[in-house]
Design a protein around this motif. Structure first.
Motif, PDB file in Angstrom:
ATOM      1  N   GLN A 168       6.231  48.070  15.702  1.00 19.26           N
ATOM      2  CA  GLN A 168       7.016  46.879  16.009  1.00 19.26           C
ATOM      3  C   GLN A 168       8.447  47.093  15.530  1.00 19.26           C
ATOM      4  O   GLN A 168       8.666  47.729  14.507  1.00 19.26           O
ATOM      5  CB  GLN A 168       6.431  45.669  15.290  1.00 19.26           C
ATOM      6  CG  GLN A 168       5.037  45.322  15.724  1.00 19.26           C
ATOM      7  CD  GLN A 168       4.472  44.168  14.891  1.00 19.26           C
ATOM      8  OE1 GLN A 168       4.908  43.915  13.786  1.00 19.26           O
ATOM      9  NE2 GLN A 168       3.502  43.483  15.452  1.00 19.26           N
ATOM     10  N   PRO A 169       9.399  46.539  16.246  1.00 16.50           N
ATOM     11  CA  PRO A 169      10.785  46.661  15.782  1.00 16.50           C
ATOM     12  C   PRO A 169      10.971  45.862  14.487  1.00 16.50           C
ATOM     13  O   PRO A 169      10.381  44.801  14.310  1.00 16.50           O
ATOM     14  CB  PRO A 169      11.613  46.067  16.921  1.00 16.50           C
ATOM     15  CG  PRO A 169      10.659  45.212  17.692  1.00 16.50           C
ATOM     16  CD  PRO A 169       9.294  45.791  17.490  1.00 16.50           C
ATOM     17  N   THR A 170      11.770  46.408  13.595  1.00 19.77           N
ATOM     18  CA  THR A 170      12.033  45.714  12.339  1.00 19.77           C
ATOM     19  C   THR A 170      13.270  44.840  12.463  1.00 19.77           C
ATOM     20  O   THR A 170      14.107  45.043  13.329  1.00 19.77           O
ATOM     21  CB  THR A 170      12.242  46.717  11.185  1.00 19.77           C
ATOM     22  OG1 THR A 170      13.361  47.542  11.492  1.00 19.77           O
ATOM     23  CG2 THR A 170      11.013  47.557  10.973  1.00 19.77           C
ATOM     24  N   ILE A 171      13.349  43.855  11.580  1.00 19.73           N
ATOM     25  CA  ILE A 171      14.491  42.950  11.526  1.00 19.73           C
ATOM     26  C   ILE A 171      15.025  42.977  10.110  1.00 19.73           C
ATOM     27  O   ILE A 171      14.260  42.883   9.150  1.00 19.73           O
ATOM     28  CB  ILE A 171      14.079  41.511  11.906  1.00 19.73           C
ATOM     29  CG1 ILE A 171      13.541  41.476  13.339  1.00 19.73           C
ATOM     30  CG2 ILE A 171      15.251  40.552  11.745  1.00 19.73           C
ATOM     31  CD1 ILE A 171      12.905  40.157  13.720  1.00 19.73           C
ATOM     32  N   GLU A 172      16.324  43.098   9.966  1.00 20.73           N
ATOM     33  CA  GLU A 172      16.940  43.099   8.645  1.00 20.73           C
ATOM     34  C   GLU A 172      17.101  41.663   8.160  1.00 20.73           C
ATOM     35  O   GLU A 172      17.704  40.840   8.834  1.00 20.73           O
ATOM     36  CB  GLU A 172      18.295  43.798   8.702  1.00 20.73           C
ATOM     37  CG  GLU A 172      18.943  43.908   7.343  1.00 20.73           C
ATOM     38  CD  GLU A 172      20.266  44.641   7.406  1.00 20.73           C
ATOM     39  OE1 GLU A 172      20.248  45.888   7.407  1.00 20.73           O
ATOM     40  OE2 GLU A 172      21.302  43.965   7.468  1.00 20.73           O
ATOM     41  N   HIS A 173      16.528  41.373   7.000  1.00 25.50           N
ATOM     42  CA  HIS A 173      16.594  40.044   6.385  1.00 25.50           C
ATOM     43  C   HIS A 173      17.352  40.159   5.067  1.00 25.50           C
ATOM     44  O   HIS A 173      17.015  40.994   4.229  1.00 25.50           O
ATOM     45  CB  HIS A 173      15.197  39.496   6.105  1.00 25.50           C
ATOM     46  CG  HIS A 173      14.335  39.362   7.315  1.00 25.50           C
ATOM     47  ND1 HIS A 173      14.471  38.330   8.202  1.00 25.50           N
ATOM     48  CD2 HIS A 173      13.340  40.135   7.791  1.00 25.50           C
ATOM     49  CE1 HIS A 173      13.583  38.462   9.171  1.00 25.50           C
ATOM     50  NE2 HIS A 173      12.892  39.558   8.942  1.00 25.50           N
ATOM     51  N   LYS A 174      18.352  39.303   4.884  1.00 26.69           N
ATOM     52  CA  LYS A 174      19.104  39.266   3.626  1.00 26.69           C
ATOM     53  C   LYS A 174      18.599  38.082   2.813  1.00 26.69           C
ATOM     54  O   LYS A 174      18.611  36.947   3.286  1.00 26.69           O
ATOM     55  CB  LYS A 174      20.593  39.136   3.901  1.00 26.69           C
ATOM     56  CG  LYS A 174      21.153  40.331   4.644  1.00 26.69           C
ATOM     57  CD  LYS A 174      22.602  40.149   4.984  1.00 26.69           C
ATOM     58  CE  LYS A 174      23.062  41.344   5.809  1.00 26.69           C
ATOM     59  NZ  LYS A 174      24.414  41.182   6.310  1.00 26.69           N
ATOM     60  N   ILE A 175      18.158  38.363   1.590  1.00 26.82           N
ATOM     61  CA  ILE A 175      17.590  37.323   0.741  1.00 26.82           C
ATOM     62  C   ILE A 175      18.409  37.194  -0.531  1.00 26.82           C
ATOM     63  O   ILE A 175      18.658  38.180  -1.221  1.00 26.82           O
ATOM     64  CB  ILE A 175      16.115  37.626   0.401  1.00 26.82           C
ATOM     65  CG1 ILE A 175      15.283  37.657   1.684  1.00 26.82           C
ATOM     66  CG2 ILE A 175      15.539  36.587  -0.545  1.00 26.82           C
ATOM     67  CD1 ILE A 175      14.706  38.934   2.021  1.00 26.82           C
ATOM     68  N   GLU A 176      18.821  35.967  -0.813  1.00 26.37           N
ATOM     69  CA  GLU A 176      19.526  35.636  -2.055  1.00 26.37           C
ATOM     70  C   GLU A 176      18.555  34.823  -2.904  1.00 26.37           C
ATOM     71  O   GLU A 176      17.987  33.842  -2.438  1.00 26.37           O
ATOM     72  CB  GLU A 176      20.779  34.822  -1.743  1.00 26.37           C
ATOM     73  CG  GLU A 176      21.560  34.404  -2.950  1.00 26.37           C
ATOM     74  CD  GLU A 176      22.757  33.528  -2.600  1.00 26.37           C
ATOM     75  OE1 GLU A 176      23.340  32.957  -3.529  1.00 26.37           O
ATOM     76  OE2 GLU A 176      23.093  33.403  -1.403  1.00 26.37           O
TER      77      GLU A 176
END
Length: 118
Positions: free
Chosen positions: A19-27
């Motif tokens: 599956q394609p990955t998605i970049e998630h930014k978490i603070e």
């Protein structure tokens, strides 16, 4: 000949399921103001850069009891499980399920929590 077909089928099956990955930014903002004897605070979880074996450190540079950190997760999933850890070994919420963060279609999230409070 059958062995070659089996290996080819396994090879294609492995790559067909990617599956394609998605970049998630978490603070992260974790409230630790109700606790004493804090030497280290971290977060652990199921996908890199988190791990269930080692802490991703959170810091409190201004000394207000709110520990913060940022990380990027590149995964093909809409959620992940995690827990906060005190002093390298004390997992929060003992005996309870892991926390779950759902991205809900967002690629940037602010996770705000208090240690040991669901």
């Amino acid at each position: 000949m059958k062995t070659i077909h089996i290996y080819c089928g396994l090879f294609l099956l492995c790559f067909a399921c990617v599956q394609p990955t998605i970049e998630h930014k978490i603070e992260v903002e974790l409230d630790m103001r109700k606790l004493g004897d804090i030497q280290a605070v971290g977060i652990r979880g199921e996908y890199p850069p988190l791990s269930w074996n080692t802490d991703l450190p959170l810091t409190d540079p201004d000394g207000d009891g709110i520990y913060t950190g940022n990380f990027i997760m590149d995964i093909p999933y809409d959620s992940f499980q995690y827990k906060f850890v005190l002093n390298g070994s004390e997992f929060e919420l003992p005996g309870q399920d892991n926390r779950v963060l759902n991205f809900e279609g967002k690629t940037s999230l602010k996770l705000q929590a208090a240690f040991d409070q669901p």
